[in-house]
Design an enzyme around this catalytic site. Structure first.
Site, PDB file in Angstrom:
ATOM      1  N   HIS A   1      23.342  61.320  -6.228  1.00 39.71           N
ATOM      2  CA  HIS A   1      22.588  61.080  -4.858  1.00 39.71           C
ATOM      3  C   HIS A   1      21.993  59.630  -4.913  1.00 39.71           C
ATOM      4  O   HIS A   1      22.170  58.698  -4.200  1.00 39.71           O
ATOM      5  CB  HIS A   1      21.467  61.895  -4.576  1.00 39.71           C
ATOM      6  N   GLU A   2      21.076  59.188  -5.907  1.00 38.82           N
ATOM      7  CA  GLU A   2      20.373  57.904  -6.181  1.00 38.82           C
ATOM      8  C   GLU A   2      21.419  56.961  -6.170  1.00 38.82           C
ATOM      9  O   GLU A   2      21.473  55.738  -5.517  1.00 38.82           O
ATOM     10  CB  GLU A   2      19.626  57.979  -7.193  1.00 38.82           C
TER      11      GLU A   2
ATOM     12  N   HIS B   1      23.082  55.497  -2.946  1.00 39.84           N
ATOM     13  CA  HIS B   1      22.046  54.521  -2.378  1.00 39.84           C
ATOM     14  C   HIS B   1      22.548  53.064  -2.825  1.00 39.84           C
ATOM     15  O   HIS B   1      22.537  52.324  -2.043  1.00 39.84           O
ATOM     16  CB  HIS B   1      20.911  55.007  -2.666  1.00 39.84           C
TER      17      HIS B   1
ATOM     18  N   CYS C   1      16.513  63.708   1.550  1.00 41.40           N
ATOM     19  CA  CYS C   1      16.427  62.249   1.065  1.00 41.40           C
ATOM     20  C   CYS C   1      14.942  61.594   1.794  1.00 41.40           C
ATOM     21  O   CYS C   1      15.109  61.849   2.999  1.00 41.40           O
ATOM     22  CB  CYS C   1      17.579  61.574   1.618  1.00 41.40           C
TER      23      CYS C   1
END
EC number: 3.5.1.88
Length: 181
Positions: free
Chosen positions: A145-146, A149, A103
């Site tokens: 994953h994004e 965030h 990341c």
């Protein structure tokens, strides 16, 4: 386009749930363009708006230069780079795969995470059009994953408390060493 500053852990903006975007207008498109430029400059494959200190539900992705076995976009009209505003992810299979991820907000760290192998994501595109994309493999992993965030979830949140604390301490030392130069 501009290269934006990356935010690294433990910056509090990374732990906030991002706000939805009302409409994809010129200012949002400029942010998307700047995010893409920033991602390429930092050799990333994905970037979420909170990673550039903007608490909005926007992600950019481009796995086209990554040497991976499978990068399945199952809707053939979709090409890289991908821009997703207000993405909503749902699993289309219960199969999960565990793999190491890196990341840009956690430099020099690789953390094992289990993620759904196949997903469907609905989002607004660069032109404010509603789109749906089915993805599998590394693309599905990168999207999840994004989107993490956007929900204030970092890779370290998948670790035990002890490992999480050790990782964040290491990151603080790296950050402190960079500021001392």
């Amino acid at each position: 386009m501009s290269i934006l500053s990356l935010v690294t852990a433990p910056d509090p903006i990374l732990k906030k749930v991002s706000s939805p975007v009302d409409t994809v207008n010129d200012s949002i498109r400029q942010l998307i363009d700047d995010m893409l430029e920033t991602m390429y400059h930092n050799h990333g494959v994905g970037l979420a708006a909170p990673q550039v200190a903007v608490s909005k539900r926007i992600i950019v992705l481009d796995l086209s230069k990554v040497d991976i076995e499978e990068d399945n976009i199952t809707n053939s009209e979709y090409k890289y780079p991908l821009f997703m505003v207000n993405p909503i992810v749902k699993a289309i299979s219960n199969q999960t795969v565990t793999a190491k991820e890196g990341c840009l907000s956690l430099p020099k760290q690789a953390i094992e995470v289990s993620r759904y192998h196949e997903i469907q994501v609905t989002y607004l595109d660069y032109y404010n059009k509603l789109k749906t994309l089915n993805a599998a493999g590394w693309l599905a992993r990168a999207i999840q994953h994004e989107v993490d965030h956007l929900d204030g979830i970092l890779l370290v949140d998948y670790l035990s408390n002890l490992k999480k604390e050790a990782t964040l301490n290491t990151l603080s030392k790296i950050k402190d060493a960079a500021y001392d130069k």
